[in-house]
Design an enzyme around this catalytic site. Structure first.
Site, PDB file in Angstrom:
ATOM      1  N   ILE A  68      13.239  37.014 -10.706  1.00  0.00           N
ATOM      2  CA  ILE A  68      11.945  37.606 -11.040  1.00  0.00           C
ATOM      3  C   ILE A  68      11.825  39.010 -10.452  1.00  0.00           C
ATOM      4  CG2 ILE A  68       9.453  37.414 -10.635  1.00  0.00           C
ATOM      5  CD1 ILE A  68       9.669  34.443 -11.045  1.00  0.00           C
ATOM      6  N   CYS A  78       4.173  30.823 -14.638  1.00  0.00           N
ATOM      7  CA  CYS A  78       4.589  31.243 -15.976  1.00  0.00           C
ATOM      8  C   CYS A  78       3.834  30.454 -17.043  1.00  0.00           C
ATOM      9  CB  CYS A  78       6.098  31.086 -16.141  1.00  0.00           C
ATOM     10  SG  CYS A  78       6.729  29.403 -15.889  1.00  0.00           S
ATOM     11  N   SER A  84      17.032  29.220 -16.679  1.00  0.00           N
ATOM     12  CA  SER A  84      16.096  30.267 -16.262  1.00  0.00           C
ATOM     13  C   SER A  84      15.340  29.881 -14.999  1.00  0.00           C
ATOM     14  CB  SER A  84      15.093  30.558 -17.383  1.00  0.00           C
ATOM     15  OG  SER A  84      14.148  29.503 -17.502  1.00  0.00           O
ATOM     16  N   PRO A 109      16.297  28.914  -7.810  1.00  0.00           N
ATOM     17  CA  PRO A 109      15.871  28.140  -6.630  1.00  0.00           C
ATOM     18  C   PRO A 109      14.377  28.239  -6.355  1.00  0.00           C
ATOM     19  CG  PRO A 109      17.867  29.390  -6.152  1.00  0.00           C
ATOM     20  CD  PRO A 109      17.386  29.851  -7.496  1.00  0.00           C
ATOM     21  N   GLN A 165      11.811  25.068  -6.252  1.00  0.00           N
ATOM     22  CA  GLN A 165      11.098  24.741  -5.012  1.00  0.00           C
ATOM     23  C   GLN A 165       9.586  24.667  -5.231  1.00  0.00           C
ATOM     24  OE1 GLN A 165      12.227  27.703  -2.140  1.00  0.00           O
ATOM     25  NE2 GLN A 165      14.404  27.218  -2.303  1.00  0.00           N
ATOM     26  N   ASN A 210       9.799  32.471 -19.868  1.00  0.00           N
ATOM     27  CA  ASN A 210       8.931  31.999 -18.783  1.00  0.00           C
ATOM     28  C   ASN A 210       8.913  32.976 -17.614  1.00  0.00           C
ATOM     29  OD1 ASN A 210      11.700  30.905 -18.799  1.00  0.00           O
ATOM     30  ND2 ASN A 210      11.188  30.070 -16.788  1.00  0.00           N
TER      31      ASN A 210
END
EC number: 1.2.1.10
Length: 302
Positions: free
Chosen positions: A15, A127, A158, A161, A165, A276
């Site tokens: 991101i 998202c 997509s 981690p 989480q 997303n």
């Protein structure tokens, strides 16, 4: 008079990196001064250096050392932002939170951005929230929405981690966003990670139960909202016409409208299948530009 505002990105993952490319792609009021992560070997930091952006593994401490940075995009995780928020506030920096931490008010650009341009911390929900809350709001502004449910299906590839989480925070924060911003009496959110190859585009099914609504007005309101979101997310589109029906719902037998939404990414860094993530970074850039413009106007009139 300064025509730009210095900003930093905290988090060098998918991101943060995509947001970097979006800011660099169309430079207006945002001057990207730094991207800060915690992994010296991060691909995002390497890409930032290649673009001539100062990159550091010093995390939030590096950002706080630069008093000229006025806006910080936090693209880390919900748990991390809970720690970052207080420190950014104390330093007088505006935090645009791309995690589900929800320290500041929820913001969806075409719905309520102008109400919160003066806040020191704003939250972009999730998202799924950025994709579906505009549609729920489009119905709630012309009808009484009793219940809204969204199922967001995204490509497993997509979901990095940070996304994995934040699954619990995703469902809670998105559900609350459907209510607080979307205007539904009750909201429910579900996310599905689809491992299909080639990766699928982001798809959302939005189920809205309402009272006192006119089909024509609802259809028109939804169409206008689609147009508004497309101004900063061109790949945002319905897969078909709204489906109107009357069904049993958690709030009793009500009129319902079902919307099938697809989000295709711009491909700035991430593949187009990662709509997303793209809708989050596009929304963040939109929010950042509006807040930066206000800061510039405040400086010019001081």
């Amino acid at each position: 008079m300064n025509r730009t505002v210095k900003v930093a990105i905290l988090g060098s993952g998918n991101i943060g990196t995509d947001l970097m490319y979006k800011i660099l792609k169309k430079r207006w009021v945002l001057e990207l001064s730094m991207i800060a992560g915690i992994d010296p070997q991060s691909e995002g930091l390497a890409r930032a250096r290649a673009e001539g952006v100062y990159a550091t593994a010093g995390g939030i401490d590096a950002i706080l050392e630069d008093p000229e940075i006025k806006i910080v995009f936090d693209a880390t995780s919900a748990k991390a932002h809970l720690k970052h928020a207080k420190r950014l506030k104390e330093a007088g920096k505006v935090a645009i939170d791309l995690t589900p931490a929800a320290v500041g008010p929820y913001v969806v650009p075409p719905v309520n951005l102008m109400e919160h341009v003066d806040k020191d911390n704003v939250n972009l929900i999730t998202c799924g929230g950025q994709a579906t809350i505009p549609l729920v709001y489009a119905v709630s502004r012309v009808a009484n929405v009793k219940y809204a449910e969204m199922v967001s299906t995204v490509s497993s590839s997509s979901a990095g981690p940070g996304t994995r989480q934040n699954i619990d925070e995703f469902t809670f924060t998105t559900s609350r966003g459907l209510e607080v911003i979307g205007g539904a009496e009750k909201g429910k959110a579900i996310i599905i990670l689809n491992p299909a190859k080639p990766p699928i585009l982001m798809r959302n099914t939005v189920y809205i139960a309402y009272e006192d609504g006119d089909d024509h007005q609802i259809r028109h309101s939804i169409g206008q909202m689609i147009h508004d979101v497309q101004q900063y997310v061109p790949g945002y589109r319905l897969k078909g016409e709204p489906i109107f029906d009357r069904r049993e719902t958690p709030k009793g037998r009500l009129d319902v409208v079902i919307l099938l939404l697809e989000v295709e990414g711009a491909g700035d860094f991430l593949p187009v299948s990662a709509g997303n993530l793209d809708i989050m970074t596009a929304s963040a850039k939109q929010v950042g530009e509006v807040i930066a413009k206000r800061l510039i106007e405040m400086t010019s009139t001081a």
